[in-house]
Scaffold this motif. Structure first.
Motif, mmCIF file in Angstrom:
data_model
loop_
_atom_site.group_PDB
_atom_site.id
_atom_site.type_symbol
_atom_site.label_atom_id
_atom_site.label_comp_id
_atom_site.label_asym_id
_atom_site.label_seq_id
_atom_site.Cartn_x
_atom_site.Cartn_y
_atom_site.Cartn_z
ATOM 1 N N GLN A 1 0.824 -1.197 0.000
ATOM 2 C CA GLN A 1 0.000 0.000 0.000
ATOM 3 C C GLN A 1 0.858 1.246 0.000
ATOM 4 O O GLN A 1 1.935 1.260 0.592
ATOM 5 C CB GLN A 1 -0.905 0.025 1.239
ATOM 6 C CG GLN A 1 -2.040 -0.982 1.201
ATOM 7 C CD GLN A 1 -3.154 -0.587 0.267
ATOM 8 O OE1 GLN A 1 -3.267 0.562 -0.132
ATOM 9 N NE2 GLN A 1 -3.948 -1.551 -0.134
ATOM 10 N N VAL A 2 0.377 2.241 -0.694
ATOM 11 C CA VAL A 2 1.036 3.543 -0.730
ATOM 12 C C VAL A 2 0.041 4.572 -0.206
ATOM 13 O O VAL A 2 -1.128 4.588 -0.619
ATOM 14 C CB VAL A 2 1.471 3.912 -2.156
ATOM 15 C CG1 VAL A 2 2.014 5.331 -2.210
ATOM 16 C CG2 VAL A 2 2.520 2.910 -2.670
ATOM 17 N N GLN A 3 0.505 5.411 0.699
ATOM 18 C CA GLN A 3 -0.346 6.476 1.221
ATOM 19 C C GLN A 3 0.153 7.818 0.697
ATOM 20 O O GLN A 3 1.364 8.073 0.675
ATOM 21 C CB GLN A 3 -0.331 6.487 2.745
ATOM 22 C CG GLN A 3 -0.995 5.275 3.382
ATOM 23 C CD GLN A 3 -0.100 4.050 3.397
ATOM 24 O OE1 GLN A 3 1.081 4.146 3.694
ATOM 25 N NE2 GLN A 3 -0.670 2.892 3.084
ATOM 26 N N ALA A 23 2.930 14.184 0.282
ATOM 27 C CA ALA A 23 3.811 13.341 1.081
ATOM 28 C C ALA A 23 3.457 11.884 0.844
ATOM 29 O O ALA A 23 2.296 11.497 1.013
ATOM 30 C CB ALA A 23 3.676 13.696 2.552
ATOM 31 N N ALA A 24 4.449 11.110 0.454
ATOM 32 C CA ALA A 24 4.236 9.699 0.132
ATOM 33 C C ALA A 24 4.831 8.809 1.214
ATOM 34 O O ALA A 24 5.887 9.107 1.779
ATOM 35 C CB ALA A 24 4.859 9.370 -1.217
ATOM 36 N N SER A 25 4.158 7.705 1.474
ATOM 37 C CA SER A 25 4.676 6.721 2.421
ATOM 38 C C SER A 25 4.127 5.359 2.039
ATOM 39 O O SER A 25 3.238 5.229 1.218
ATOM 40 C CB SER A 25 4.276 7.086 3.851
ATOM 41 O OG SER A 25 2.863 7.082 3.987
ATOM 42 N N GLY A 26 4.699 4.356 2.700
ATOM 43 C CA GLY A 26 4.224 3.012 2.431
ATOM 44 C C GLY A 26 5.230 2.190 1.650
ATOM 45 O O GLY A 26 6.340 2.636 1.349
ATOM 46 N N ARG A 27 4.801 1.006 1.301
ATOM 47 C CA ARG A 27 5.700 0.041 0.701
ATOM 48 C C ARG A 27 5.969 0.364 -0.759
ATOM 49 O O ARG A 27 5.051 0.508 -1.544
ATOM 50 C CB ARG A 27 5.081 -1.347 0.819
ATOM 51 C CG ARG A 27 5.982 -2.465 0.384
ATOM 52 C CD ARG A 27 5.355 -3.819 0.720
ATOM 53 N NE ARG A 27 6.228 -4.914 0.362
ATOM 54 C CZ ARG A 27 5.956 -6.183 0.631
ATOM 55 N NH1 ARG A 27 4.834 -6.501 1.260
ATOM 56 N NH2 ARG A 27 6.788 -7.135 0.268
ATOM 57 N N ALA A 28 7.223 0.471 -1.114
ATOM 58 C CA ALA A 28 7.675 0.569 -2.511
ATOM 59 C C ALA A 28 7.151 1.802 -3.240
ATOM 60 O O ALA A 28 7.059 1.792 -4.477
ATOM 61 C CB ALA A 28 7.296 -0.684 -3.287
ATOM 62 N N PHE A 29 6.781 2.879 -2.494
ATOM 63 C CA PHE A 29 6.257 4.042 -3.201
ATOM 64 C C PHE A 29 7.283 4.608 -4.167
ATOM 65 O O PHE A 29 6.930 5.192 -5.190
ATOM 66 C CB PHE A 29 5.796 5.118 -2.216
ATOM 67 C CG PHE A 29 6.911 5.791 -1.470
ATOM 68 C CD1 PHE A 29 7.333 5.317 -0.245
ATOM 69 C CD2 PHE A 29 7.550 6.892 -2.018
ATOM 70 C CE1 PHE A 29 8.360 5.924 0.441
ATOM 71 C CE2 PHE A 29 8.587 7.519 -1.335
ATOM 72 C CZ PHE A 29 8.999 7.026 -0.110
ATOM 73 N N SER A 30 8.564 4.439 -3.875
ATOM 74 C CA SER A 30 9.591 5.014 -4.734
ATOM 75 C C SER A 30 9.698 4.327 -6.089
ATOM 76 O O SER A 30 10.359 4.832 -6.992
ATOM 77 C CB SER A 30 10.952 4.966 -4.031
ATOM 78 O OG SER A 30 11.310 3.631 -3.746
ATOM 79 N N TRP A 106 -4.228 6.946 -4.963
ATOM 80 C CA TRP A 106 -4.654 8.342 -5.035
ATOM 81 C C TRP A 106 -4.669 8.973 -3.647
ATOM 82 O O TRP A 106 -4.975 8.297 -2.661
ATOM 83 C CB TRP A 106 -6.062 8.441 -5.615
ATOM 84 C CG TRP A 106 -6.180 7.990 -7.031
ATOM 85 C CD1 TRP A 106 -6.400 6.712 -7.474
ATOM 86 C CD2 TRP A 106 -6.070 8.808 -8.203
ATOM 87 N NE1 TRP A 106 -6.434 6.693 -8.850
ATOM 88 C CE2 TRP A 106 -6.248 7.961 -9.326
ATOM 89 C CE3 TRP A 106 -5.849 10.172 -8.413
ATOM 90 C CZ2 TRP A 106 -6.199 8.440 -10.641
ATOM 91 C CZ3 TRP A 106 -5.814 10.640 -9.718
ATOM 92 C CH2 TRP A 106 -5.983 9.784 -10.812
ATOM 93 N N GLY A 107 -4.369 10.257 -3.599
ATOM 94 C CA GLY A 107 -4.580 11.017 -2.382
ATOM 95 C C GLY A 107 -6.028 11.458 -2.288
ATOM 96 O O GLY A 107 -6.846 11.179 -3.170
ATOM 97 N N GLN A 108 -6.320 12.192 -1.217
ATOM 98 C CA GLN A 108 -7.708 12.600 -0.967
ATOM 99 C C GLN A 108 -8.097 13.849 -1.737
ATOM 100 O O GLN A 108 -9.288 14.167 -1.852
ATOM 101 C CB GLN A 108 -7.926 12.841 0.535
ATOM 102 C CG GLN A 108 -7.455 14.187 1.055
ATOM 103 C CD GLN A 108 -5.938 14.306 1.199
ATOM 104 O OE1 GLN A 108 -5.202 13.347 0.946
ATOM 105 N NE2 GLN A 108 -5.472 15.470 1.605
#
Length: 116
Positions: A1-3, A23-30, A106-108
């Protein structure tokens, strides 16, 4: 998941500037290209700009090229959209997304309103 969490929207007069942040976070977002999309009232969501974390790809929609700049800060895991010379037709909810050309996350969204 990517937040993805956007910030920086608001109300600005035509000709003004705003900077959006994602701002990105979570697994493998890069591993994802990061994008900005927007959706104006009564219209479909449209692509605005995209960038890879490596910097090897930067793309813009024709409607914003020369006015908007997408950038990134790898140390902060944050992508930015600097919007200059804003026009009333730039009014929309702006979304940060991960994945190009078809985002997986997607973001909010953050509202940008440009008054004439």
């Amino acid at each position: 998941q990517v937040q993805l969490v956007e910030s920086g929207g608001g109300l600005v007069q035509a000709g003004g500037s705003l900077r959006l942040s994602c701002a990105a976070s979570g697994r493998a977002f890069s591993s994802y290209a990061m994008d900005w999309f927007r959706q104006a009232p009564g219209k479909e969501r449209e692509f605005v700009a995209a960038i890879r974390w490596s910097g090897s790809m930067i793309l813009y929609a024709a409607s914003v090229k020369g006015r908007f700049t997408i950038s990134k800060d790898n140390a902060k895991n944050t992508v930015y959209l600097q919007m200059n010379s804003l026009k009333p037709e730039d009014t929309a909810v702006y979304y940060c997304a991960a994945g190009y050309p078809r985002p997986d996350y997607w973001g909010q969204g953050t509202q940008v309103t440009v008054s004439s």
